[in-house]
Design a protein around this motif. Structure first.
Motif, PDB file in Angstrom:
ATOM      1  N   HIS A  27     -48.080  75.848  20.763  1.00 59.07           N
ATOM      2  CA  HIS A  27     -48.954  76.834  21.410  1.00 59.07           C
ATOM      3  C   HIS A  27     -49.706  76.183  22.569  1.00 59.07           C
ATOM      4  N   ARG A  51     -50.139  78.530  26.281  1.00 64.06           N
ATOM      5  CA  ARG A  51     -50.623  79.827  25.798  1.00 64.06           C
ATOM      6  C   ARG A  51     -52.073  79.771  25.336  1.00 64.06           C
ATOM      7  N   ARG A  89     -55.925  82.223  23.118  1.00 62.83           N
ATOM      8  CA  ARG A  89     -54.586  82.791  23.249  1.00 62.83           C
ATOM      9  C   ARG A  89     -54.495  83.636  24.511  1.00 62.83           C
ATOM     10  N   ARG A 111     -47.374  86.232  14.077  1.00 59.86           N
ATOM     11  CA  ARG A 111     -47.171  84.825  14.384  1.00 59.86           C
ATOM     12  C   ARG A 111     -45.826  84.310  13.888  1.00 59.86           C
TER      13      ARG A 111
END
Length: 237
Positions: A63, A68, A89, A188
């Motif tokens: 991530h 992100r 995020r 997710r």
């Protein structure tokens, strides 16, 4: 190469926000088992130590590396106990904007840990990373998360109608909790570890959109409020 956040730690008066570690897995699994976390977030249910390990080993690093956002464990300075989880995020590097979500352990609610952690991240974003906007989205029934947004000086920009799914009796009844939801429709990658998880009652909810800009923290009171002990974040590289 995509822009990304550095691997760092953020220190506030009582808390240390740092990258997730494999040792966090047992505490994270217990924290995510709470019914209010189930109701207000999109985390898998049941959330097991296997989910936690996959998050720490693979998903959180990917991530961050993919630009992100970043996932940080929140721990107490005094005890090193896991207080919660903070995630950035949907980061837009051109706009210098990102969205924050948080989860607070049951035992740590009501102590002001959530606003202290979120404010520490906001200060870091604005002052160290040059960001210009931080968003927080709270389910209409999640009054505790709304109080966090208000305490850090967030401005309510409106309501996103029927934009989120709440799960279980806590969400259906409009009860409050200490965790803010993620973005509607996002499931997710570690859902794949629990394809046969039991079905949980779901219903649709409005989302309240909050924003925080650098100028919202310009006053001393807003930047370091009394409930945070007047303490500003400190980086620990």
């Amino acid at each position: 190469m995509a822009a990304s956040f550095p691997e760092t730690a953020i220190s506030t008066e009582r808390l240390l926000l740092r990258p997730l570690a494999e040792d966090d897995a047992p505490g994270l699994a217990v924290m995510m088992a709470d019914e209010l976390v189930l109701a207000w977030t999109d985390h898998p249910h049941p959330f097991t130590e296997a989910h936690a390990l996959d998050l720490a080993r693979t998903l959180a690093p990917a991530h961050r590396a993919g630009g992100r956002g970043i996932v940080l464990a929140v721990t107490e300075h005094l005890t090193q106990r896991l207080v919660g989880l903070v995630e950035l995020r949907h980061t837009d590097w051109r706009l210098r904007s990102t969205e924050i979500s948080f989860v607070t352990a049951t035992w740590a609610r009501g102590e002001g840990y959530a606003p202290e952690a979120v404010l520490g991240v906001a200060q870091w974003l604005f002052e160290d990373r040059g960001f210009l906007r931080l968003e927080l989205r709270t389910a209409a029934g999640n009054t505790a998360a709304q109080q966090v947004a208000q305490k850090i000086g967030g401005i309510s920009e409106g309501v996103l109608r029927s934009a989120w799914i709440v799960r279980g009796e806590s969400g259906d009844s409009g009860g409050s909790g200490g965790s803010a939801p993620g973005t509607a429709g996002e499931r997710r990658g570690y859902d794949r570890l629990a394809p046969d998880r039991p079905a949980v009652g779901e219903s649709r909810s409005d989302l309240i959109l909050w924003s925080l800009l650098p100028e919202d923290l310009e006053t001393p009171e807003a930047a370091a409020p009394a409930w945070a002990g007047g303490h500003r974040y400190v980086l620990r590289d």
